[in-house]
Write a protein that holds these residues in place. Structure first.
Motif, PDB file in Angstrom:
ATOM      1  N   VAL A 187      46.945  46.903  30.858  1.00 51.64           N
ATOM      2  CA  VAL A 187      46.200  47.167  32.100  1.00 51.64           C
ATOM      3  C   VAL A 187      45.260  46.010  32.409  1.00 51.64           C
ATOM      4  N   ALA A 188      44.586  45.524  31.362  1.00 49.69           N
ATOM      5  CA  ALA A 188      43.663  44.404  31.577  1.00 49.69           C
ATOM      6  C   ALA A 188      44.416  43.144  32.000  1.00 49.69           C
ATOM      7  N   LEU A 189      45.546  42.892  31.326  1.00 53.73           N
ATOM      8  CA  LEU A 189      46.286  41.640  31.574  1.00 53.73           C
ATOM      9  C   LEU A 189      47.032  41.670  32.901  1.00 53.73           C
ATOM     10  N   ARG A 190      47.588  42.822  33.264  1.00 54.41           N
ATOM     11  CA  ARG A 190      48.458  42.891  34.445  1.00 54.41           C
ATOM     12  C   ARG A 190      47.736  43.327  35.713  1.00 54.41           C
ATOM     13  N   VAL A 191      46.622  44.030  35.561  1.00 53.87           N
ATOM     14  CA  VAL A 191      45.974  44.592  36.753  1.00 53.87           C
ATOM     15  C   VAL A 191      44.556  44.049  36.956  1.00 53.87           C
ATOM     16  N   ILE A 192      43.707  44.245  35.926  1.00 56.26           N
ATOM     17  CA  ILE A 192      42.284  43.952  36.126  1.00 56.26           C
ATOM     18  C   ILE A 192      42.042  42.460  36.304  1.00 56.26           C
ATOM     19  N   ILE A 193      42.578  41.658  35.397  1.00 55.10           N
ATOM     20  CA  ILE A 193      42.311  40.204  35.468  1.00 55.10           C
ATOM     21  C   ILE A 193      42.872  39.597  36.754  1.00 55.10           C
ATOM     22  N   PRO A 194      44.147  39.855  37.129  1.00 52.30           N
ATOM     23  CA  PRO A 194      44.630  39.258  38.393  1.00 52.30           C
ATOM     24  C   PRO A 194      43.840  39.734  39.614  1.00 52.30           C
ATOM     25  N   SER A 195      43.438  41.018  39.626  1.00 48.34           N
ATOM     26  CA  SER A 195      42.708  41.538  40.783  1.00 48.34           C
ATOM     27  C   SER A 195      41.307  40.929  40.884  1.00 48.34           C
ATOM     28  N   ALA A 196      40.690  40.681  39.720  1.00 47.97           N
ATOM     29  CA  ALA A 196      39.325  40.131  39.729  1.00 47.97           C
ATOM     30  C   ALA A 196      39.308  38.615  39.864  1.00 47.97           C
ATOM     31  N   LEU A 197      40.475  37.999  39.862  1.00 47.21           N
ATOM     32  CA  LEU A 197      40.539  36.536  39.844  1.00 47.21           C
ATOM     33  C   LEU A 197      39.923  35.912  41.095  1.00 47.21           C
ATOM     34  N   VAL A 198      40.043  36.583  42.235  1.00 48.79           N
ATOM     35  CA  VAL A 198      39.467  36.045  43.470  1.00 48.79           C
ATOM     36  C   VAL A 198      37.951  35.942  43.342  1.00 48.79           C
ATOM     37  N   TRP A 199      37.340  36.991  42.792  1.00 47.04           N
ATOM     38  CA  TRP A 199      35.884  36.984  42.594  1.00 47.04           C
ATOM     39  C   TRP A 199      35.488  35.918  41.584  1.00 47.04           C
ATOM     40  N   VAL A 200      36.256  35.830  40.500  1.00 46.00           N
ATOM     41  CA  VAL A 200      35.934  34.847  39.463  1.00 46.00           C
ATOM     42  C   VAL A 200      36.042  33.432  40.028  1.00 46.00           C
ATOM     43  N   ALA A 201      37.098  33.184  40.796  1.00 50.38           N
ATOM     44  CA  ALA A 201      37.284  31.849  41.385  1.00 50.38           C
ATOM     45  C   ALA A 201      36.125  31.505  42.316  1.00 50.38           C
ATOM     46  N   ALA A 202      35.666  32.491  43.086  1.00 56.33           N
ATOM     47  CA  ALA A 202      34.520  32.243  43.970  1.00 56.33           C
ATOM     48  C   ALA A 202      33.267  31.924  43.153  1.00 56.33           C
ATOM     49  N   GLY A 203      33.079  32.653  42.056  1.00 53.86           N
ATOM     50  CA  GLY A 203      31.933  32.389  41.195  1.00 53.86           C
ATOM     51  C   GLY A 203      31.977  31.008  40.566  1.00 53.86           C
ATOM     52  N   LEU A 204      33.187  30.597  40.135  1.00 56.93           N
ATOM     53  CA  LEU A 204      33.325  29.270  39.537  1.00 56.93           C
ATOM     54  C   LEU A 204      33.030  28.182  40.559  1.00 56.93           C
ATOM     55  N   LYS A 205      33.551  28.362  41.774  1.00 56.04           N
ATOM     56  CA  LYS A 205      33.348  27.346  42.820  1.00 56.04           C
ATOM     57  C   LYS A 205      31.865  27.239  43.194  1.00 56.04           C
ATOM     58  N   ILE A 206      31.193  28.389  43.259  1.00 55.19           N
ATOM     59  CA  ILE A 206      29.762  28.363  43.606  1.00 55.19           C
ATOM     60  C   ILE A 206      28.933  27.732  42.491  1.00 55.19           C
ATOM     61  N   SER A 207      29.345  27.968  41.241  1.00 59.39           N
ATOM     62  CA  SER A 207      28.504  27.547  40.118  1.00 59.39           C
ATOM     63  C   SER A 207      28.602  26.060  39.807  1.00 59.39           C
ATOM     64  N   VAL A 208      29.650  25.393  40.292  1.00 57.93           N
ATOM     65  CA  VAL A 208      29.797  23.956  39.980  1.00 57.93           C
ATOM     66  C   VAL A 208      28.604  23.138  40.464  1.00 57.93           C
ATOM     67  N   PRO A 209      28.223  23.219  41.739  1.00 57.73           N
ATOM     68  CA  PRO A 209      27.054  22.433  42.150  1.00 57.73           C
ATOM     69  C   PRO A 209      25.783  22.841  41.432  1.00 57.73           C
ATOM     70  N   TYR A 210      25.679  24.140  41.053  1.00 59.06           N
ATOM     71  CA  TYR A 210      24.482  24.575  40.325  1.00 59.06           C
ATOM     72  C   TYR A 210      24.447  23.981  38.914  1.00 59.06           C
ATOM     73  N   ALA A 211      25.625  23.797  38.314  1.00 60.08           N
ATOM     74  CA  ALA A 211      25.660  23.132  37.004  1.00 60.08           C
ATOM     75  C   ALA A 211      25.132  21.711  37.124  1.00 60.08           C
ATOM     76  N   LEU A 212      25.553  21.021  38.182  1.00 65.40           N
ATOM     77  CA  LEU A 212      25.069  19.655  38.404  1.00 65.40           C
ATOM     78  C   LEU A 212      23.564  19.646  38.679  1.00 65.40           C
ATOM     79  N   VAL A 213      23.109  20.600  39.475  1.00 68.21           N
ATOM     80  CA  VAL A 213      21.672  20.690  39.772  1.00 68.21           C
ATOM     81  C   VAL A 213      20.877  20.933  38.492  1.00 68.21           C
ATOM     82  N   GLY A 214      21.372  21.843  37.651  1.00 63.03           N
ATOM     83  CA  GLY A 214      20.673  22.147  36.405  1.00 63.03           C
ATOM     84  C   GLY A 214      20.566  20.924  35.506  1.00 63.03           C
ATOM     85  N   VAL A 215      21.654  20.171  35.389  1.00 62.67           N
ATOM     86  CA  VAL A 215      21.634  18.965  34.544  1.00 62.67           C
ATOM     87  C   VAL A 215      20.677  17.925  35.120  1.00 62.67           C
ATOM     88  N   VAL A 216      20.713  17.726  36.432  1.00 63.88           N
ATOM     89  CA  VAL A 216      19.835  16.718  37.054  1.00 63.88           C
ATOM     90  C   VAL A 216      18.367  17.110  36.892  1.00 63.88           C
TER      91      VAL A 216
END
Length: 278
Positions: A187-216
């Motif tokens: 259930v986790a591999l076939r349903v939950i992870i693929p369905s949540a992937l859109v949210w995770v991808a959005a979180g990853l994209k948003i967090s990239v500039p914040y990672a750079l900001v944090g390091v700077v």
């Protein structure tokens, strides 16, 4: 001639079909407009500096380019950019993996979420800068301080996106898969992870500039290397050209990282957008 006949003649004229611009041509036109706008801004900046605005405050594009050129040749850019990129990549990976793991666990297991969610929220409300003295005490002035400081910023962004992504998965869909005999792992591999992937991808994209900001920010607080250090050094020496040159380097790094993340997430979500009309 009556008005009716004039109106009929006017309406009977064949209308020209709207001119359709190809996507490639539209991109080319947009690029030309962007170059034109940036060029006009730089010319205005060059003219206004030391005439309308003190040069000490804003420098000049020609002076900034001279600093960039000097740093490119003497290796200052490469050395400090590499330090910042390494710290940003490490902080992003560390924070993203931790955020995804905890977000999935608290989202998938309701009881665990009820216990841990208030604790995570309490830490999330804590200003990240308040942790800097402690991290300096624990990790010193080295790379570890920058990585941990930026990773705490990335962690919460990815955590909340993963958590809500998992919680948004349809309960009916999970029940249907379980009825068909799927176990918890399937259930986790076939349903939950693929369905949540859109949210995770959005979180990853948003967090990239914040990672750079944090390091700077960490490099500006306590460091003798990195683009944040160059930026801080330029400000302390009242050299606007050095500060703008460092900002230019950060801008290039941020655009390159964002392009890479966009390509990776688009590829990961290709199955989701397949068949969607463009």
């Amino acid at each position: 001639m009556s008005l009716d006949s004039k109106a009929a003649r006017t309406t009977s004229k064949p209308r020209k079909a709207p001119v359709r611009i190809s996507p490639a041509r539209r991109k080319l036109e947009n690029l030309a407009l962007q170059i034109l706008l940036i060029g006009a801004f730089l010319l205005l900046w060059e003219y206004a500096s030391d005439r309308w605005i003190p040069k000490l405050m804003v420098s000049k594009p020609t002076d900034i380019w001279a600093t960039i050129w000097k740093w490119l040749w003497d290796g200052t850019f490469a050395e400090n950019l590499w330090v910042t990129i390494k710290a940003t990549a490490a902080a992003f990976i560390l924070g993203a993996v931790g955020g995804m793991a905890l977000g999935f666990a608290t989202g998938a297991w309701k009881r665990l979420g009820e216990v841990l969610q208030p604790i995570v929220t309490a830490f999330y409300t804590l200003p990240r800068l308040a942790l800097a003295p402690l991290f300096l005490l624990w990790f010193g002035l080295g790379m570890e301080f920058r990585i941990m400081f930026a990773a705490t910023i990335v962690f919460f962004l990815v955590y909340y996106n993963t958590y809500f992504g998992v919680r948004e998965v349809s309960a009916e869909l999970i029940s249907a898969v379980r009825i068909m005999g799927a176990n918890q792992f399937q259930v986790a591999l076939r349903v939950i992870i693929p369905s949540a992937l859109v949210w995770v991808a959005a979180g990853l994209k948003i967090s990239v500039p914040y990672a750079l900001v944090g390091v700077v920010v960490a490099e500006m607080l306590a460091s003798d290397q990195g683009m944040g250090y160059l930026l801080s050094r330029g400000a302390s020496q009242f050299s606007a050209s050095q500060s703008f040159a460092a900002i230019f380097g950060l801008l290039v790094v941020a655009l390159v990282i964002d392009w890479i993340i966009t390509k990776v997430t688009d590829r990961a979500l290709r199955w989701k957008t397949a068949g969607t009309p463009q």
